[in-house]
Design a protein around this motif. Structure first.
Motif, PDB file in Angstrom:
ATOM      1  N   PHE A  37      -7.628  31.224  20.940  1.00 16.17           N
ATOM      2  CA  PHE A  37      -7.146  32.035  22.054  1.00 16.17           C
ATOM      3  C   PHE A  37      -6.131  31.268  22.891  1.00 16.17           C
ATOM      4  CE2 PHE A  37     -10.261  35.243  21.211  1.00 16.17           C
ATOM      5  CZ  PHE A  37      -9.709  36.378  21.782  1.00 16.17           C
ATOM      6  N   VAL A  38      -6.412  30.000  23.109  1.00 14.95           N
ATOM      7  CA  VAL A  38      -5.492  29.212  23.927  1.00 14.95           C
ATOM      8  C   VAL A  38      -4.110  29.225  23.287  1.00 14.95           C
ATOM      9  CG1 VAL A  38      -4.928  26.872  24.642  1.00 14.95           C
ATOM     10  CG2 VAL A  38      -7.239  27.749  24.961  1.00 14.95           C
ATOM     11  N   LEU A  39      -4.095  29.033  21.989  1.00 10.61           N
ATOM     12  CA  LEU A  39      -2.792  29.021  21.320  1.00 10.61           C
ATOM     13  C   LEU A  39      -2.117  30.372  21.426  1.00 10.61           C
ATOM     14  CD1 LEU A  39      -3.546  26.868  18.170  1.00 10.61           C
ATOM     15  CD2 LEU A  39      -2.248  26.254  20.218  1.00 10.61           C
ATOM     16  N   LEU A  40      -2.898  31.426  21.213  1.00  9.65           N
ATOM     17  CA  LEU A  40      -2.328  32.767  21.276  1.00  9.65           C
ATOM     18  C   LEU A  40      -1.769  33.048  22.675  1.00  9.65           C
ATOM     19  CD1 LEU A  40      -1.997  35.597  19.910  1.00  9.65           C
ATOM     20  CD2 LEU A  40      -4.157  36.201  20.981  1.00  9.65           C
ATOM     21  N   ILE A  41      -2.600  32.743  23.677  1.00 16.00           N
ATOM     22  CA  ILE A  41      -2.205  33.082  25.053  1.00 16.00           C
ATOM     23  C   ILE A  41      -0.989  32.280  25.477  1.00 16.00           C
ATOM     24  CG2 ILE A  41      -2.940  32.960  27.460  1.00 16.00           C
ATOM     25  CD1 ILE A  41      -5.860  33.247  26.218  1.00 16.00           C
ATOM     26  N   THR A  42      -1.075  30.974  25.276  1.00 16.44           N
ATOM     27  CA  THR A  42       0.032  30.158  25.769  1.00 16.44           C
ATOM     28  C   THR A  42       1.252  30.332  24.878  1.00 16.44           C
ATOM     29  OG1 THR A  42      -0.829  28.279  24.527  1.00 16.44           O
ATOM     30  CG2 THR A  42      -1.445  28.450  26.839  1.00 16.44           C
ATOM     31  N   GLY A  43       1.026  30.511  23.594  1.00 18.01           N
ATOM     32  CA  GLY A  43       2.159  30.673  22.681  1.00 18.01           C
ATOM     33  C   GLY A  43       2.901  31.956  22.968  1.00 18.01           C
ATOM     34  N   VAL A  44       2.189  33.068  22.795  1.00 15.28           N
ATOM     35  CA  VAL A  44       2.825  34.359  23.060  1.00 15.28           C
ATOM     36  C   VAL A  44       3.283  34.408  24.511  1.00 15.28           C
ATOM     37  CG1 VAL A  44       2.452  36.838  23.114  1.00 15.28           C
ATOM     38  CG2 VAL A  44       1.494  35.476  21.262  1.00 15.28           C
ATOM     39  N   GLY A  45       2.439  33.846  25.381  1.00 15.28           N
ATOM     40  CA  GLY A  45       2.772  33.859  26.801  1.00 15.28           C
ATOM     41  C   GLY A  45       4.095  33.174  27.070  1.00 15.28           C
ATOM     42  N   THR A  46       4.282  32.015  26.473  1.00 14.38           N
ATOM     43  CA  THR A  46       5.525  31.297  26.715  1.00 14.38           C
ATOM     44  C   THR A  46       6.723  32.091  26.198  1.00 14.38           C
ATOM     45  OG1 THR A  46       4.291  29.257  26.477  1.00 14.38           O
ATOM     46  CG2 THR A  46       6.688  29.094  26.396  1.00 14.38           C
ATOM     47  N   LEU A  47       6.560  32.654  25.010  1.00 13.78           N
ATOM     48  CA  LEU A  47       7.658  33.452  24.465  1.00 13.78           C
ATOM     49  C   LEU A  47       8.008  34.589  25.413  1.00 13.78           C
ATOM     50  CD1 LEU A  47       6.669  33.599  20.713  1.00 13.78           C
ATOM     51  CD2 LEU A  47       8.629  32.424  21.741  1.00 13.78           C
ATOM     52  N   ILE A  48       6.987  35.204  25.959  1.00 12.29           N
ATOM     53  CA  ILE A  48       7.252  36.339  26.835  1.00 12.29           C
ATOM     54  C   ILE A  48       7.863  35.875  28.149  1.00 12.29           C
ATOM     55  CG2 ILE A  48       6.091  38.159  28.158  1.00 12.29           C
ATOM     56  CD1 ILE A  48       4.422  38.627  25.614  1.00 12.29           C
ATOM     57  N   HIS A  49       7.468  34.688  28.592  1.00 12.12           N
ATOM     58  CA  HIS A  49       8.138  34.121  29.761  1.00 12.12           C
ATOM     59  C   HIS A  49       9.641  33.999  29.476  1.00 12.12           C
ATOM     60  CE1 HIS A  49       4.271  32.977  31.547  1.00 12.12           C
ATOM     61  NE2 HIS A  49       4.932  32.596  32.615  1.00 12.12           N
TER      62      HIS A  49
END
Lengths: 492, 502, 625, 97
Positions: free
Chosen positions: C87-99
């Motif tokens: 989850f951490v990878l998903l959240i921060t990964g996708v999250g960063t891309l969306i940022h």
């Protein structure tokens, strides 16, 4: 120490009264002096807190002098964790309130001197109430608080203030007088048992038959239930809050109404454990009714001040529920709740008060889209609102959850119904925010300007403490825990 | 057969001082020129009151008080009596000072110049022009004071009756000689007189019956056991009627509002405090002595009725003076709850002190709030008074809070004390009724504060700067607050009283 | 040092919220950096975890005692284990891309700094949610993401619809929160602890009814957060928020928190058949309902939102299958996170090009105008319909297979769902990118800037390659320490055992049918420029979100509001008036009593006389009695 | 003995009732005097019964008091008569309520 703490604001009030009044700058001076006095009181309280032995559940810094010997009344004060928590609440809120009220428009060119002086008097009396360990002293201070609030509402409130002031006074006086009957009863009981005394320690050891204990308990509870306010004794609160200035409302709801719930613990549970146990199912049920009823009434309110007042009815329901669940978790939660509710309601009353005074109307429908022109105000309203709906991470959540969790262990159905309150809380807060702050800016709401630096200075301590205590409530819990353990230890 | 009375002049000195001053006052009327007469009379009366106070204190300090069973002793200087003397002397002093204030009404006192003139007649106008005045009011007040002091200290029913008349008769007259609204004033005098005489006849008949079954006038003899139960009860009942009339208890209260309103306000102030105090002590002496009569339940009912009716009527009033009159009825009810204990007078005595002070003070404020037509007693005319004249406003607020029994005023301690008495005696329903009525009563007291402070002034009622009256107001207010914060010394003093049975 | 994950974005949010206007220029960069830092730290931790022994992959990080009173004791503790790691990878990964994407998307918004603050707040809260070692800490994150969601849905506060949608989302979620809160209370009461691991250990030996109650309460919470029937209604409205928000919160991460919760509480669901069944039913109903809604929407975001509901239904259903499904639920959750984020951002790119018009009937033939968006969107499309080899193919197949193995009818329903998915996604693709242009002349579609397209490309790549997670049952192994191990079950239909390849084939055929149907309806034929009014009942049913709002309106909203207004009015005008009225009656009575005081001396004297008689009589009565 | 007492009671009651029913202030006043004199009769009667002089002494006191009462009462009645021209107690009711 405690006497000093209570005396500082009272002496300050005298000083402010004696200051010249009239011109704008003189009135400003009075406010400055009052703010200074309240800050001194805060400092003294912090010193007291620093000297407080957190691990002990008993009374500390006890002072005792014979006062009215023929009546067995002592000037007897002491602090335990519960009292200290509420004293801290009082001394924190008073400067905030005085600062926030700097520019309150007073009706009929009334001078600001008396306005702030009454606030200081109220602070002093509140401290006395929270520290009194003599029933007589408690009663005197308890009833005496009516006078400052009566004047604060009646002299300085908005339209309808006279009626509101009288409503407030008579309602609370009726409750207080029933308590007077109980005070009389205590005297008779204690003098029958030997020497008449009102000291908590002496009273707690007096043998009482069941009926007497219950009647006396009910006498005390009458005052506390009105003050708290517990449904169905609550109707004075919306009336009073709708006409008082925000500063008065804060002092009334955040500080003085806490005397009700505080009294339930100190004078209800500690003095009459058997009767408290006997009455607890009924009181818990009424508390749950308060929670739901208050929340629904808040949802249905069209006046912002009434809305906030009703949210307090709901919150007081939680506090009372927690107290009478008699678990360490819930009762500690309730004490913490008193503190947190004081902060969150203060923030809510103050920020809505600023909105209302800018707009000149308290109707929700008079606002709309204010966020666009007053983002900081909107942000503070949102934080205050979120703390009122007990969002995790903000202080009230911890206390509310403790109350619910503790209650759940002893009475599942009531806890479940009470939990419904969290949905209703979301509705009343978000409806308020949505209708006033969001949407397109209406023409009539354009007059609202954003918070000034002074207002931000007044409100930011509240926001900081609300957020801080949400994540780090433990210091306060450590303070409260031992005292609550002592109180609950006395129950059957 | 009749032993010569043995007089202990030292013990009786307060009474003797007042009596002598009163008689001297009569002589002053006869021999002193008109010019300085008013001042001389004032000084004499005030001095006598002060001296009586001093003498009472001296008597008290000297000790050796107490009940004596010596036959023929008709005045008893026990603790209760001497303490009541002190109280009455203070009330008398304050009352005389109010009598003496001539700055209120364009240099004239509150009393009519020539009582014999027809109201509105040219004679009256002439009397006003020449500033004719009745300086007899001072000796009359002193006689009334003497009667009150005797009344409270009688150990003998016949003396009590005589004292009752000595205190009443001057008051009947004083009530009828107001300068303004003279018709009302005369009406007050007539009503007071007719009803007073009527009820004192009941009292006297009660005395006769008491004498009938005990063969003695000694109050102490009331407790003796005899066969004639009914006679004893009728005696106590009829005497109680006369005494309850004086304190203004329901259903013997009807004179109170009409008389209080009609009488010149200084007289109202004086008699509301003094008569009530003297009559309550006398009432307690009689009732406490009647140990064989189970009077408590009946008095409890009377107490309940009195506070209820007094408060209800007071709620409906729109005139300050009349509201205060009904409030005095209500307070008689609260005071009666303190009697229910049946042996301890301390609570009632304390209550009397606080009530008396606040009552004199409140009526003094009424004197000060005036307009062109004299005192402006309509409640609405008091709007904004507190902001216009903070000293008067705050003082009156203090009196109101004291009447309402709010803590930190003397009234609270008094109320607590009498309720404790009733509670100790087991009359809890009366206590509960008492607190409920207190809440109700608070309504009309608080309303006054609301009017004075929260309503904007309409500029009509003007409080002039009469120094003497203002001083009385302030003294009463300070006293009321002190009695609320530090009542210890006074409480300790009144707790020295014994059983009151001479 | 797990807490650092949370600290970066939390600090970012705090900074941006308190910093003044001067930070408007670089605020978005701080936020993106904070999120990126969290991602980097997440990768580092992940690698470290990989280096650990298979059975020792739980790192507990206790920060401080949050609450302790009486028996109630909660530590602020983070647990980093394989599940959390994903989850951490998903959240921060996708999250960063969306940022990154948002830097472009929100460029012209004057409140961009605040937007990024809220995004950071969301990432922090979401990380708290998945890292929590205690249910109450989980609840903290749970409500934190709810708050962020509220703030972001209503970000364009001047739009009344946005503000209303935000409020609705929060309130509906709060209904679910009742379940969460009560579940935590029940744990406290029964187990004396709310620590997740300790609760799991305490399940054995507890009454079955308690466990079932716990499961159902948690499910209620999960329904709220994951927009499952009956608490689904808020998700479609939530599309009022800026599109990156829809992508991050309402597609990739937050809405899957319910699935996470069920998987995280596997000990409870393992122990209660009833609770599991309830989860399956909820998942199944939502799966179908979401798919149907997706078919009828002309609003591109709402169509995608319906799809999200449906896909989460798949996950929920999988989670309800018990140990057999947990890993697949998470697997689909991760792949869905990639391709749905991809498609939502693609939709945002389309809207960006079309002047924020969301109606697909105004699109058409955008493949040429927006080539990059078309390409990346297309890859996401292939992934979601389960085109063989793409990530969705693997993850959805596994769920369908497990469902078939569990119960043939449920399995067939999921197969049908896959078909509908293919239908509505094809419809969406066709209406947007294929056919003739239907946009107006003043609209000039253009490809989005690099800062937006690069994240699209990355996510597209992930959508395609996400399936490799499955290679060698990696995810099952990886999650085994958390959810336990089960043997592979076999699919048996009509008495015959079906090999996995047969199931895949069946699904592929059904998908192909769905694609074909949609293509012939929307790709080949001309699409009407306006929404047709004369439609079947089913279409209308779907367009109106299956009348979910209507039901809510009549069952909950109206009664509550009526009651609330009634109480408010009653309290002020009835209750209080009654009390003051009663007091007024005293006054009335008092006024009428004044007649007694009639001024006649003789009647006063009568009073004295009668009083004397009464008094004496009363004294006598007392004595005689 | 009881005869005398009965007579005194009757007289007392007549006096009391007179106060209640008569309007003329003077007559009301005389009725009060009658009540006092009825009491005197009782005093004297009881004095006889008890064989001491206290009762008779009391009668003298009462007479003195009654005389004083007359003085005051007449003064008030005359004042009323002057200002109103009537001594009916029923007409004196300006204050009520």
């Amino acid at each position: 120490m405690i006497t000093l703490l209570a005396a500082v604001p009272v002496v300050g009030a005298l000083l402010v009264t004696l200051l010249p009044r009239g011109t704008r700058s003189q009135q400003l001076l009075a406010r400055h002096v009052a703010l200074g006095v309240s800050l001194v009181a805060l400092a003294v309280a912090l010193v007291a807190a620093a000297r407080f032995d957190v691990g002990s559940g008993g009374y500390q810094m006890v002072e005792e002098h014979s006062w009215i010997e023929p009546l067995g009344a002592f000037y007897s004060v002491g602090l335990n964790g519960i009292g200290l928590t509420l004293v801290l609440l009082t001394v924190v809120l008073t400067p905030v309130v005085i600062l926030a009220a700097y520019r309150d428009e007073l009706p009929g060119n009334r001078s600001a001197n008396s306005y702030v002086a009454w606030m200081l008097v109220l602070e002093g009396l509140a401290i006395l109430v929270f520290t009194a360990t003599d029933a007589f002293l408690f009663y005197v201070a308890f009833e005496a608080t009516l006078v400052p609030i009566y004047f604060l509402i009646g002299s300085y409130g908005g339209p309808g203030r006279q009626k509101a002031a009288v409503t407030f006074l008579l309602y609370n006086l009726l409750g207080g007088l029933l308590m007077l009957a109980a005070i009389v009863g205590l005297y008779v009981v204690s003098s029958d048992a030997g020497e008449a005394s009102y000291r908590l320690a002496d009273l707690a050891s007096i043998p009482m038959d069941e009926t007497t204990e219950r009647l006396l308990f009910l006498g005390f509870m009458a005052a506390f239930a009105v003050k708290a306010p517990l449904w169905p004794f609550h109707t004075w609160l919306p009336e009073a809050a709708a006409s008082a200035t925000p500063a008065t409302s804060v002092l009334m709801v955040s500080v003085i109404d806490k005397v009700g719930t505080f009294g339930m613990i100190r004078w209800g549970l500690e003095l009459f454990p058997g009767a408290a146990d006997w009455a607890s199912p009924t009181i818990m049920a009424l508390a749950v009714v308060s929670i739901v009823y208050g929340a629904l009434a808040a949802i249905g309110s069209t006046d912002i001040r009434r809305l906030v007042a009703y949210t307090s009815v709901s919150h007081f329901g939680f506090i009372i529920l927690g107290i009478f669940a008699f678990t360490q978790t819930s009762t500690t939660g309730s004490v913490l709740y008193m503190f947190n509710h004081g902060l969150s309601t203060a923030a809510l009353f103050l920020v809505t008060g600023i909105m209302i005074s800018r707009r000149g109307s308290a109707e929700i429908s008079a606002f709309g889209g204010v966020q666009k022109i007053a983002p900081v105000m909107s942000g503070v309203l949102l934080v205050a609102g979120l703390s009122s709906l007990s969002l995790p991470g903000l202080a009230p959540f911890v206390s509310e959850f403790l109350v619910l969790a503790g209650t759940f262990t002893v009475n599942v159905p009531l806890a479940v119904v009470a939990t419904l309150g969290i949905v209703l809380a979301a509705v009343y807060v978000l409806v308020l925010y949505q209708r006033t702050m969001t949407g397109p800016l209406t023409d009539q709401a354009k007059v609202v300007t954003d918070l000034t630096a002074r207002e931000v200075a007044a409100l930011s301590p509240l926001v900081v403490v609300i957020v801080g205590l949400g994540l780090f409530p433990q210091p306060l819990l450590d303070l409260v825990n031992p005292a609550v353990a002592v109180v609950l230890g006395g129950l059957p | 057969m009749i032993p010569a009375p043995e007089l202990d002049f030292a013990l009786l000195s307060p009474l003797l001082i007042v009596a002598a001053a009163a008689l001297l006052g009569v002589l002053v009327e006869a021999f002193c020129p008109r010019g300085p007469r008013f001042v001389v009379q004032t000084g004499l009366a005030a001095g006598a009151s002060l001296a009586a106070l001093g003498a009472s204190i001296a008597v008290y300090v000297a000790g050796d008080l107490g009940v004596t069973d010596e036959p023929g002793r008709t005045i008893v200087a026990d603790e209760a009596g001497v303490i009541t003397w002190m109280m009455l002397a203070v009330f008398g002093l304050l009352g005389v000072l109010l009598f003496a204030d001539r700055t209120l009404d364009a240099g004239l006192s509150a009393f009519t110049g020539r009582a014999a003139d027809r109201p509105g007649s040219p004679d009256e106008a002439e009397a006003i022009r020449f500033r004719v005045e009745h300086t007899e009011i001072f000796p009359l007040a002193l006689f009334a004071l003497l009667g009150m002091m005797m009344f409270a200290a009688s150990s003998d029913l016949l003396t009590m009756f005589v004292a009752l008349e000595v205190l009443s008769l001057p008051l009947y007259l004083l009530c009828g000689i107001a300068r303004r609204r003279r018709l009302v004033s005369q009406e007050a005098a007539l009503k007071y007189f007719v009803l007073g005489a009527f009820s004192s006849a009941f009292f006297l008949y009660g005395v006769a019956l008491a004498y009938g079954y005990s063969g003695s006038f000694a109050i102490g003899a009331l407790g003796e056991v005899h066969d004639d139960t009914e006679l004893r009860i009728a005696a106590v009942g009829l005497m109680a009627v006369g005494l309850l009339f004086k304190v203004g208890a329901v259903p013997f209260h009807a004179w109170t509002p009409d008389v209080y309103v009609g009488a010149p306000t200084p007289v109202t102030a004086f008699m509301s405090a003094g008569t009530k105090a003297a009559a309550f002590v006398a009432l307690m002496r009689v009732l406490f002595a009647s140990t064989e009569v189970d009077w408590q339940p009946t008095v409890a009912v009377v107490a309940g009725l009195t506070m209820l009716v007094g408060s209800l009527f007071a709620i409906a009033q729109s005139d300050v003076k009349r509201m205060l009159a009904y409030s005095s009825v209500a307070h008689a009810g609260f005071l009666l709850t303190g009697v229910l204990g049946g042996s301890d007078a301390s609570a009632v005595l304390f209550y009397l002190v606080t009530y008396g002070l606040a009552s004199i003070g409140a009526f003094a404020v009424v004197m000060l709030v005036r307009d062109a037509g004299g005192e402006a007693t309509a409640t609405t005319r008091w709007a904004g008074l507190g902001r216009q004249n903070p000293v008067l406003g705050v003082s009156f607020a203090v009196f109101m809070l004291s009447f309402a029994g709010i803590p930190l005023t003397g009234g609270f301690i008094g109320k607590l004390s009498v309720f404790v008495e009733a509670g100790r005696a087991g009359y809890w329903p009366v206590v509960v009724l008492g607190v409920l009525v207190s809440a109700m009563a608070a309504f009309f007291y608080v309303r006054m504060i609301t009017v004075m402070f929260f309503t904007d002034p309409d500029g009509l009622a003007v409080a002039s700067g009469a120094k003497i009256t203002t001083a009385v107001v302030v003294v009463a207010a300070v006293g009321t607050v002190i009695l609320g914060i530090a009542p210890g010394p006074v409480l300790e003093l009144v707790q020295q009283t014994g059983s009151l049975i001479p | 040092m797990v807490w650092l994950l949370v600290a970066f974005p939390a600090l970012g949010a705090a900074l941006l919220l308190t910093w003044g206007k001067e930070s408007d220029r670089f605020g978005h960069l701080i936020a993106t950096a904070a999120s990126a830092a969290s991602f980097v730290w997440g990768v580092v931790l992940f690698v470290r975890l990989l280096g650990r022994d298979h059975d020792d992959r739980t790192v507990t990080d206790t920060l401080f005692t949050w609450i302790s009173t009486g028996d109630f004791h909660v530590e602020m503790s983070f647990v980093y284990d394989p599940l959390a790691a994903l989850f951490v990878l998903l959240i921060t990964g996708v999250g960063t891309l969306i940022h990154v994407y948002s830097i472009g998307y929100m460029e012209h918004d004057e409140r961009r700094r605040r937007f990024f603050a809220f995004l950071n707040l969301f990432v922090a809260a979401m990380l708290v949610l998945v890292l929590a070692g205690d249910y109450l800490v989980l609840f903290l994150g749970w409500e934190g993401v709810g708050l962020a969601s509220y703030l972001l849905i209503g970000f364009w506060q001047h739009k009344p619809t946005a503000a209303a949608a935000a409020k609705k989302a929060f309130v509906v979620n709060r209904v679910g929160d009742i379940g969460m809160a009560l579940a935590i209370m029940l744990m406290f009461k029964e187990f004396g602890t709310t620590e997740i691991a300790a609760v799991g250990d305490s399940v054995a030996g507890t009454a079955a009814s308690t466990i079932t109650a716990l499961g159902l309460l948690l499910l209620l919470g999960a329904c709220g957060k994951s927009a499952q029937v009956p608490l689904q209604s808020w998700l479609l409205d939530a599309m009022e928020g800026p599109t990156p928000v829809s992508a991050l919160i309402h597609a990739a991460t937050m809405v899957t928190a319910g699935v996470y919760l069920v998987v995280r509480s596997n000990a409870i669901f393992d122990a209660s058949e009833t609770a599991r069944t309830a989860v399956v039913v909820v998942g199944l109903v939502t799966l179908i309902a979401g798919a149907i809604i997706g078919c009828a929407k002309d609003d591109i975001k709402k169509a995608l939102a319906g799809s999200t509901m449906s896909q989460i239904g798949y996950m929920m259903l999988a989670a309800g299958l018990g140990p057999a499904g947990y890993a697949f639920a998470i697997f689909h959750l991760v792949t869905h996170g990639f391709f749905k984020a991809n498609m939502f951002l693609g939709a945002g790119s389309v809207m960006h090009a079309m002047d924020d018009d969301v109606n697909m009937r105004h699109y058409g033939a955008l493949r040429t105008a927006l080539p990059v968006t078309f390409a990346t969107f297309g890859l996401g499309y292939l992934a979601i319909i389960g085109f063989p080899g793409f990530s969705g193919f693997f993850s959805k197949d596994k769920i369908i297979e497990a469902a078939l193995a569990h119960n043939v009818w449920i399995g067939l329903a999921t197969v049908l769902g896959a078909g509908i998915t293919a239908f509505y996604m094809t419809r969406l693709m066709a209406m947007t990118f294929a056919g003739q242009k239907r946009w107006k002349d003043e609209v000039h579609p253009h490809e989005s800037p690099r800062v937006m397209t690069v994240p699209l490309m990355v996510l597209a790549a992930a959508s395609v390659l996400g399936g490799i997670l499955l290679l060698g049952d990696w995810i099952t192994d990886w999650l085994e320490p958390v959810v336990g191990h089960t043997e592979h079950e076999h699919v048996v239909i009509l008495g015959a055992e079906w090999p996995p390849i047969a199931v895949s084939a069946l699904v592929t055929v059904v998908v192909a049918v769905g694609v074909a149907l949609a293509w012939f309806t929307y790709g080949r034929r001309e699409v009407a420029g306006e929404t047709p009014e004369k439609v079947s009942f089913l279409t209308r049913f779907a367009r109106n979100d299956l009348y979910g709002d209507t039901v809510n309106e009549w069952v909950a909203v109206r009664p509550t509001m009526t009651l609330a207004r009634g109480i408010a009015r009653f309290d002020q005008h009835g209750f209080h008036r009654a009390i003051t009225g009663a007091v007024g009656l005293i006054g009335e009575g008092a006024s009428s009593m004044r007649a007694w005081q009639n001024g006649f001396v003789r009647s006063y004297a009568l009073g004295v006389f009668v009083g004397a008689l009464a008094l004496t009589l009363a004294l006598l009565v007392v004595i005689w009695r | 003995m009881s005869d005398l007492l009965s007579l005194s009671m009757i007289l007392f009651t007549i006096g009391a009732v007179g106060v209640l029913v008569r309007r003329n202030a003077l007559i009301v006043f005389m009725c009060v005097e009658l009540m006092l004199n009825a009491t005197n009769l009782a005093f004297v009667a009881f004095a006889r019964e008890h064989g001491n002089l206290d009762g008779q002494l009391a009668a003298f006191f009462v007479m003195v008091v009654a005389a004083a009462e007359v003085v005051v009462g007449l003064a008030i009645i005359i004042a009323i008569h002057r200002s109103r021209g009537s001594i009916s107690v029923d007409e004196v009711r300006q204050v009520r309520g």
